[in-house]
Design an enzyme around this catalytic site. Structure first.
Site, PDB file in Angstrom:
ATOM      1  N   PHE A 299       4.940  -1.083  -2.201  1.00 31.94           N
ATOM      2  CA  PHE A 299       3.919  -2.197  -2.109  1.00 31.94           C
ATOM      3  C   PHE A 299       2.515  -1.532  -2.347  1.00 31.94           C
ATOM      4  CE2 PHE A 299       1.518  -1.445   1.720  1.00 31.94           C
ATOM      5  CZ  PHE A 299       1.834  -0.457   2.612  1.00 31.94           C
ATOM      6  N   LYS A 300       2.150  -0.142  -2.512  1.00 29.56           N
ATOM      7  CA  LYS A 300       0.812   0.172  -2.492  1.00 29.56           C
ATOM      8  C   LYS A 300       0.104  -0.240  -3.717  1.00 29.56           C
ATOM      9  CE  LYS A 300       0.705   3.841   0.905  1.00 29.56           C
ATOM     10  NZ  LYS A 300       2.365   3.825   1.424  1.00 29.56           N
TER      11      LYS A 300
END
Ligand SMILES: *Cc1c(COP(=O)(O)O)cnc(C)c1O
Length: 469
Positions: A112-113
């Site tokens: 998700f980063k």
């Protein structure tokens, strides 16, 4: 919009002044002076927007000193189907009635980063060009953050990344993702040692203020405000995908380490998004769960920090947590400053008998902890019941989410990584290889580009002088 420090010691600053920085000058974290309120009419208008159009609306409220047409261009360059695999960018995947995953892990590094980091790459390149400056990002990684930063900054003008990682300690997949990059502005350094050695080397360089200024060294760690605000967007997107009108409420469960991701959910809620609960899911490193259950915040020593099968959540303290405590303390910077002084002296603070602790329920934050056995069982159950293979971090989220489901309130679990990044745990749970997106076939066999060195600060200095000129 102006920005302040959680410890009260920073003159109000504009977004572009805080964008490239880390901590506030007083050691606090940068926060907006107020959360913009999203009225029901606005929420209704936003419901039908595409991801980049929604991101533009939300970022416009915070990045008020970037001209609208520039910001729009940057946002639309960051959030493309090409980079994230679908026009939805973060599609919602139903598991069963009332339970779904928000797929945040279809960016270039499958965690998700990427969602925030891709935006940061655009903003950094833009801000540096405006000032005619350059920046050398120095960091240490044990996996997800470093590769997300490299993929966001590769090929960007004015930015170079020097990323340290512990030699031979990342998964072969994670190492291949980073070391196969051929862009001249990406420098991978494999350090003979563990992650803490890498971090100590970065700290030693960062503490040498003269060297740091001379070589224009900066960071992109999880306390960067622009990263947090970019993450606010997908809470709105997930809400719209799970509901049909703005009367409904939803809950989110968030696999948490440094409290960056779930902080963005807290901000979305403070802006007026109808969120019932924000479920903070931790692994055995349960600093945050302990706080939300008891009011006691107790940082751990390295020796008390466990290596778990959800390694991106293996933290000893939660660096973004101070921003939430600032809100809990009714934005009293002096109180926050005193609390963190106490953390420095004694390693903890306890709010359980503070009158403000009684107001915790207003924030909707609840929490839980999972163990390795819980994660394995959750991965197996998700595979059997839904035919889904989920990664161990997402499994932490699903496991804790189950304890907080309510009739009539959809529960959305944030999927923070794809299982292919953590293949050995998937093999242990399911006895199969995790599915691999076609673009990642055979990446372990690609040529690797990196510099190897012992854990030596003088050698790192010398490398910076040679490569960052
Ligand atoms: C970074 C990370 C987390 C933790 O997110 P925080 O914002 O630090 O709470 C969880 N899962 C994965 C896969 C990550 O990479």
């Amino acid at each position: 919009m102006r920005y302040l420090s959680t410890r009260g010691g920073m003159a109000p600053s504009a977004f572009s002044e805080i964008l490239l920085g880390g901590l506030a000058p007083d050691g606090g974290l940068v926060v907006p002076q107020a959360y913009p309120q999203v009225e029901p009419g606005t929420l209704a208008q936003w419901r039908s927007l595409s991801y980049p159009a929604l991101a533009f609306e939300i970022l416009s409220l915070y990045a008020t000193d970037i001209p609208a047409q520039d910001l729009r261009r940057l946002v639309f360059a960051a959030y493309t189907e090409e980079t994230f695999g679908s026009p939805d960018i973060t599609p919602l995947r139903p598991l069963e009635e009332g339970l779904s995953l928000l797929a945040l892990s279809n960016g270039p590094t499958l965690a998700f980063k990427d969602v925030a980091m891709q935006m940061l790459g655009q903003l950094f390149e833009y801000a540096l060009a405006q000032r005619n400056e350059a920046l050398n990002i120095l960091g240490a990684t044990s996996g997800d953050t470093g590769s997300a930063a490299e993929y966001a900054m590769r090929g960007k003008r004015g930015v170079r990344v020097v990323m340290l990682s512990p030699s031979g300690r990342m998964s072969p997949f994670q190492q291949a993702q980073m070391f196969s990059l051929k862009d001249p502005n990406i420098v991978n350094v494999a350090v003979q040692g563990v992650f803490d050695d890498c971090q100590d080397m970065v700290k030693a360089i960062s503490n040498d203020l003269q060297f740091k200024a001379r070589w224009k060294i900066g960071t992109v760690n999880s306390i960067n405000w622009a990263r947090v605000v970019a993450q606010v967007v997908y809470y709105f997107k997930g809400y719209f995908a799970a509901t049909s009108d703005n009367e409904q409420r939803v809950s989110f469960a968030v696999p948490s380490g440094n409290f960056g991701n779930v902080l963005a959910g807290h901000i979305a809620r403070m802006m007026g998004l109808p969120i019932a609960r924000l479920v903070v899911a931790t692994n055995e490193n349960n600093v945050l769960d302990e706080f939300f259950r008891t009011g006691r915040y107790r940082v751990r020593k390295s020796s008390q920090t466990f290596e778990t099968s959800s390694p991106s959540m293996d933290i000893s303290k939660a660096s973004n947590f101070e921003r939430f405590v600032f809100d809990l303390m009714q934005r009293d910077g002096d109180r926050v400053k005193a609390l963190w002084q106490q953390v420095e002296q004694t390693g903890e603070f306890d709010l359980s008998s503070d009158p403000l602790w009684a107001r915790m329920p207003e924030f909707g934050l609840v929490s839980g902890t999972s163990t390795h056995a819980n994660r394995l069982a959750t991965i197996r159950a998700a595979h059997e019941k839904y035919g889904a293979v989920i990664d161990p971090h997402t499994a932490d989220g699903v496991y804790v989410a189950q304890q907080y489901r309510e009739p009539g309130v959809p529960m959305i679990v944030l999927e923070t990584a794809l299982p292919v990044k953590f293949a050995s745990t998937i093999r242990e749970a399911l006895g199969i290889e995790p599915p691999r997106p076609p673009a990642f076939e055979g990446i372990e066999a690609l040529g690797k580009r990196y510099v190897w060195m012992p854990a030596s600060v003088p050698m790192l200095r010398e490398l910076i002088e040679r490569r960052c000129a």
